[in-house]
Design an enzyme around this catalytic site. Sequence first.
Site, PDB file in Angstrom:
ATOM      1  N   HIS A 127       0.806  -1.220   0.000  1.00  0.00           N
ATOM      2  CA  HIS A 127       0.000   0.000   0.000  1.00  0.00           C
ATOM      3  C   HIS A 127       0.838   1.269   0.000  1.00  0.00           C
ATOM      4  O   HIS A 127       0.429   2.281  -0.559  1.00  0.00           O
ATOM      5  CB  HIS A 127      -1.022  -0.044   1.125  1.00  0.00           C
ATOM      6  N   ARG A 163     -10.015   5.307  -0.872  1.00  0.00           N
ATOM      7  CA  ARG A 163      -9.562   4.378   0.175  1.00  0.00           C
ATOM      8  C   ARG A 163      -9.765   5.039   1.529  1.00  0.00           C
ATOM      9  O   ARG A 163      -8.898   5.759   2.014  1.00  0.00           O
ATOM     10  CB  ARG A 163      -8.091   4.020  -0.031  1.00  0.00           C
ATOM     11  N   ARG A 210     -15.072   3.387  -0.477  1.00  0.00           N
ATOM     12  CA  ARG A 210     -14.967   2.000  -0.030  1.00  0.00           C
ATOM     13  C   ARG A 210     -15.050   1.974   1.492  1.00  0.00           C
ATOM     14  O   ARG A 210     -14.418   2.795   2.162  1.00  0.00           O
ATOM     15  CB  ARG A 210     -13.630   1.431  -0.494  1.00  0.00           C
ATOM     16  N   GLU A 268     -12.242  -9.316  -5.516  1.00  0.00           N
ATOM     17  CA  GLU A 268     -10.812  -9.331  -5.186  1.00  0.00           C
ATOM     18  C   GLU A 268     -10.282 -10.724  -4.889  1.00  0.00           C
ATOM     19  O   GLU A 268      -9.085 -10.915  -4.759  1.00  0.00           O
ATOM     20  CB  GLU A 268     -10.548  -8.468  -3.945  1.00  0.00           C
ATOM     21  N   ASN A 314      -5.452  -5.822  -7.811  1.00  0.00           N
ATOM     22  CA  ASN A 314      -4.223  -6.003  -7.012  1.00  0.00           C
ATOM     23  C   ASN A 314      -4.358  -7.251  -6.138  1.00  0.00           C
ATOM     24  O   ASN A 314      -3.480  -8.102  -6.110  1.00  0.00           O
ATOM     25  CB  ASN A 314      -3.973  -4.804  -6.099  1.00  0.00           C
ATOM     26  N   ASP A 315      -5.467  -7.306  -5.414  1.00  0.00           N
ATOM     27  CA  ASP A 315      -5.665  -8.474  -4.564  1.00  0.00           C
ATOM     28  C   ASP A 315      -6.024  -9.695  -5.389  1.00  0.00           C
ATOM     29  O   ASP A 315      -5.586 -10.795  -5.095  1.00  0.00           O
ATOM     30  CB  ASP A 315      -6.758  -8.199  -3.523  1.00  0.00           C
ATOM     31  N   ARG A 329       1.495 -10.052  -2.264  1.00  0.00           N
ATOM     32  CA  ARG A 329       1.776  -8.808  -2.972  1.00  0.00           C
ATOM     33  C   ARG A 329       2.871  -7.981  -2.320  1.00  0.00           C
ATOM     34  O   ARG A 329       3.375  -7.025  -2.906  1.00  0.00           O
ATOM     35  CB  ARG A 329       0.481  -7.986  -3.143  1.00  0.00           C
ATOM     36  N   CYS A 381     -10.573  -1.073 -10.444  1.00  0.00           N
ATOM     37  CA  CYS A 381      -9.844  -0.020  -9.731  1.00  0.00           C
ATOM     38  C   CYS A 381      -8.473  -0.508  -9.256  1.00  0.00           C
ATOM     39  O   CYS A 381      -7.825   0.138  -8.468  1.00  0.00           O
ATOM     40  CB  CYS A 381     -10.664   0.511  -8.568  1.00  0.00           C
TER      41      CYS A 381
HETATM   42  C1  PEP Z   1      -7.153  -4.002  -5.180  1.00  0.00           C
HETATM   43  O1  PEP Z   1      -6.961  -4.936  -4.393  1.00  0.00           O
HETATM   44  O2  PEP Z   1      -6.979  -4.076  -6.403  1.00  0.00           O
HETATM   45  C2  PEP Z   1      -7.601  -2.697  -4.664  1.00  0.00           C
HETATM   46  C3  PEP Z   1      -7.953  -1.739  -5.478  1.00  0.00           C
HETATM   47  O3  PEP Z   1      -7.585  -2.548  -3.318  1.00  0.00           O
HETATM   48  P1  PEP Z   1      -6.243  -2.303  -2.456  1.00  0.00           P
HETATM   49  O4  PEP Z   1      -5.088  -2.152  -3.393  1.00  0.00           O
HETATM   50  O5  PEP Z   1      -6.489  -1.090  -1.623  1.00  0.00           O
HETATM   51  O6  PEP Z   1      -6.170  -3.550  -1.643  1.00  0.00           O
HETATM   52 MG    MG Z   2      -7.755  -4.802  -2.369  1.00  0.00          MG
END
Ligand code: PEP
Ligand code: MG
Length: 764
Positions: free
Chosen positions: A363, A470, A506, A604, A627-628, A638, A676
């Site tokens: 993050h 976020r 979110r 996710e 991302n997740d 990650r 996103c």
């Molecule tokens: C994701 O997981 O793609 C996402 C947008 O949420 P974050 O990166 O905040 O976990």
């Molecule tokens: Mg996420």
Amino acid sequence: MLDVLRKIVQEVSTAPDLQAVLDLIVRRIQRAMRTQVCSVYLFDASQQRYVLMASKGLNKEAIGNVSLSPSEGIVGLVGERAEPINLEDASTHPSFIYLKATGEERFHAFLGVPIIHHRDVLGVLVVQQKEVRRFDESEEAFLVTLSAQLAGVIAHAEATGSVIRGAQAGSEERDRRFIGVSGAPGVAIGRVVVVAPAADLNAVPDRDAQDIDEELDKFHQALSAVQRDIKVVGRSLSKHLRSEEQALFDVYLRMLDDNALAGEISSRIRQGVWAQAALRDVILDHVRQFSAMEDPYLRERASDIRDLGRRILAYLQEASPTSLQFHENTILVADELSPAMLGEVPTDKLMGLVSVHGSGNSHAAILARSMGIPTVMGVVDLPYTKIDGCQAILDGYAGRFYLNPSEELGDAYQEILRGEQEVAAELATLKDLPATTTDGYRMPLWVNTGLVADVVRSLERGAEGIGLYRTEIPFMIRDFFPSEQEQMQTYRRQLEAFHPRPVTMRTLDIGGDKALPYFPIEEENPFLGWRGIRITLDHPEIFLVQVRAMLRAAEGLNNLRIMLPMVTSVREVEEALHQIDRAVVELRDEGHVVDRPPVGVMVEVPAAVYQVRRFARRVDFISVGSNDLTQYLLAVDRNNPRVADLYVPYHPAVLRALDYIAREARKEKNVQVSICGELAAEPAGALLLMAMGYDVLSMNATNLPRIKSAIRGVSLKQAQALYDRVKQMDDADKICQLLQDELKRLGLAQLSRPQMPGETFNRH
Ligand code: PEP
Ligand code: MG
């Protein structure tokens, strides 16, 4: 044997530099295996030779002077084959070369094992004996196990060693390169400022004392404070302890005596070292000595000494809280970069960020991207405590970090910076133009936000909505949960600034790598643990307060959308919807004029992929958190730099899942499907997602103009044709290569990263 192995690794890990590491290795192994010889040969890339770096048993004069090319000798063969070679009489082997200077003619039995770190052969570990005999299986297994464990320590010491050697020789080694992964694109040229985590002795940076008397004074004050604390604790526990246990407190106090640790630390300060580093050196030296002792009781004392050191350090750090001075061009370096650290440096001075741990999907890196600060993550071999004040270049495209850059390297990167400025100026002209393809297809581009500063930057760059706000970020930079009123004000600012454009908020997504200082969660497997909606559904008081704050903030604006993170089941969606409805009713009862906003689910985790249609029947939009999703589909943490290479959003499995989600969601009428995750912020990723039929792409504000330019540079047909080709492929690397070639062919190469000589495409 396991105990011996553990002890050797532990002892070697605390040795101060490369030579000490190697000397210890050969002495300890020789003793543990009762061989006559143990030697380490390391591969020197500049000479392309294996150099004898340390030996117990061979002639001392040979150390540092004897070397072999990779095609020479049995050592070369071990390196080339990358596997152990076990011979009862080495002299009869066809590859045997007799190295006179070593005096090895007396030895016959030979066992050599490669030292391999991240697939690279760093060197060869050799044991030899006079008799003609084969080392048995357990000996071979022991050496192989040890070598595998020591490889990381050697690699780290090698990286650290050369920086220190350079600095001590006065003629600093130029262009010392450290490899990490890209955190945020861009180049930074500046000076290093190290931020150390509190009370961590290993993280104290080297620094000279500005004023020796002042440092001595600070040290003595910290010392007295710790002595006072120990006495207080000793007294308060006196009723509950037996006298021999109570005596431990006296031992503690005696350790801090002027004749013991304190005296040594003071004399180190008098040599011109600042108090924190003097403390670190003396404490860690004693910790090393105690850890190596045979007697388990004495070995345990190492942790007492470390504890005392930490306590004194905490007071020293309290006494100089403002000791960080930021240069005009600061490159901030931390062991573990946290979102809160980004706020510590004035933004006009912050040129770049480097984190020893974490990866491009941590993050902190996501935030850095949204702030547009070039960042390199996961530079695991960086001796970060030794580099405060060094000149450096950071390449956020390639994930490289250079210390003491030469003039030539500086010029090459200045050239890239100039090129970047040109591209930025060109992109700025697109601000008010729509993201429309050459055949007239309109692709809405939204932004991801979290910081207050994001709002202005996003509007300046022509964002059409917020696809992900976020909300945990305002929670992270506080000391306790913000009240409903405070949250309401924060949310209102986002909604107002973007009005009438939609703002997707979110609900609190903590857990995983996002911790709140006032709500610690300790878990073995945090990414598979209590995260996102799982926490908020367990804590309706937190969830309801947040939803109420959002609804109140949207009163009269009506541009709010609410999004639920980390959903794995329909039941979670239903429970969350129930809570949201409840908040609406409550607020109406209290006289507020609130509407039920559109609600969406984030996809996710793999379980969500297969339930998209069920979710879509219940909510207004689906948004993919790629991302997740990438992390969970590929089973790649990650945050872990060791597997960062395997984190590939262009993996065929991820692309298939993304395609499936879009198709499933579109089967339900009036349900929007957006994305996103960071994939939408890459030119190639954006084109593929457009071809798959995503309705909205949401990304960091920094990359929005690039994506707009990419979309304006192609037709929808071209993007679909590209995706059709990608769909046929089964290898992520080949997909990445194709995408890079196609961007070039379409004249969009300047939108991805600039190319440095000899570099290949970065998939992240
Ligand atoms: C994701 O997981 O793609 C996402 C947008 O949420 P974050 O990166 O905040 O976990
Ligand atoms: Mg996420």
